[in-house]
Design a protein around this motif. Structure first.
Motif, short mmCIF file in Angstrom:
data_model
loop_
_atom_site.label_atom_id
_atom_site.label_comp_id
_atom_site.label_asym_id
_atom_site.label_seq_id
_atom_site.Cartn_x
_atom_site.Cartn_y
_atom_site.Cartn_z
N VAL A 82 0.86 -1.06 0.12
CA VAL A 82 0.01 0.06 0.23
C VAL A 82 0.64 1.19 -0.16
N THR A 99 -4.44 3.70 3.34
CA THR A 99 -5.76 3.81 2.76
C THR A 99 -6.03 2.84 1.96
N GLY A 100 -7.39 2.75 1.86
CA GLY A 100 -7.75 1.44 1.00
C GLY A 100 -9.14 1.16 1.29
N SER A 146 -7.32 6.37 -10.10
CA SER A 146 -7.45 5.80 -8.93
C SER A 146 -8.86 6.05 -8.17
N SER A 154 -11.29 2.83 -7.29
CA SER A 154 -11.78 2.56 -6.04
C SER A 154 -13.44 2.60 -6.00
N GLN A 191 -12.26 -4.63 -4.72
CA GLN A 191 -10.95 -5.17 -4.63
C GLN A 191 -10.74 -6.75 -4.01
N TRP A 203 -14.28 3.09 1.36
CA TRP A 203 -13.09 3.63 1.12
C TRP A 203 -12.61 4.38 2.51
#
Length: 189
Positions: free
Chosen positions: A42, A55-56, A110, A114, A119, A149
């Protein structure tokens, strides 16, 4: 010198020398639901005071694993300076405001990925997924942060610094929180 200051100094030195496209990449390891470790790369967003921010998506593998077990590890490998930093600590969700800030700093591709992709889930039609992402990129000027997110702040409990030497007599220092203060000890190469 405190370990966070050492980390920041090493990080700045690496950024000046680095030729890689993503110099802030870090391996985040979690404890899997099956008790096997899971590791993935990441981006480190920043270090504020004693906290490391990543983040993610929150509702896929890494988020689900962190929700079940807040113990995580970060591993940095610095190719240009031949240094490694290993951090073990506790992860906590960041605020919605901070998640918005980090999401808005991402490039539009990106953001689109997202907002469209789930994912880690299997897909039967990669081309259709790619088409949806590209449509989102070209038809939206502002992409809202998906509810799933966000990110995590990681409060370190242990930080190990390792400088590789040609002699293989590597310089290793381990900092641990003991009684609320950082304690440093040298460990063998």
């Amino acid at each position: 010198m405190e370990p966070i200051e050492i980390f920041k100094k090493w990080f700045e030195e690496e950024l000046k020398l680095s030729k890689v496209r993503i110099p802030d990449a870090v391996c985040l390891s979690t404890i899997g639901l099956d008790n096997f470790p899971n590791a993935r790369f990441v981006s480190l967003k920043e270090v504020i005071e004693n906290l490391f921010f990543v983040t993610g998506p929150l509702n896929f593998r890494k988020g689900i694993e962190i929700e079940k077990n807040e113990n995580v590890a970060l591993t940095f490998w610095r190719a240009e300076t031949e240094r490694q930093v290993r951090i073990q600590g506790k992860a906590s969700k960041i605020s919605e405001q901070l998640a918005d800030k980090y999401f808005n700093e991402r490039n539009i591709h990106s953001q689109a990925v997202s907002s469209i992709c789930e994912q880690g889930k299997e897909t039967n039609d990669l081309e259709l997924l790619k088409k949806k992402v590209m449509e989102k990129v070209f038809t939206n000027t502002k992409i809202e942060r998906p509810e799933n997110w966000g990110g995590y702040s990681i409060e370190p409990k242990r930080i190990e610094f390792k400088e590789f030497k040609n002699t293989r007599f590597h310089d290793r220092k381990l900092y641990e929180i003991l009684n609320g203060k950082w304690n440093c000890k040298h460990i063998q190469p």
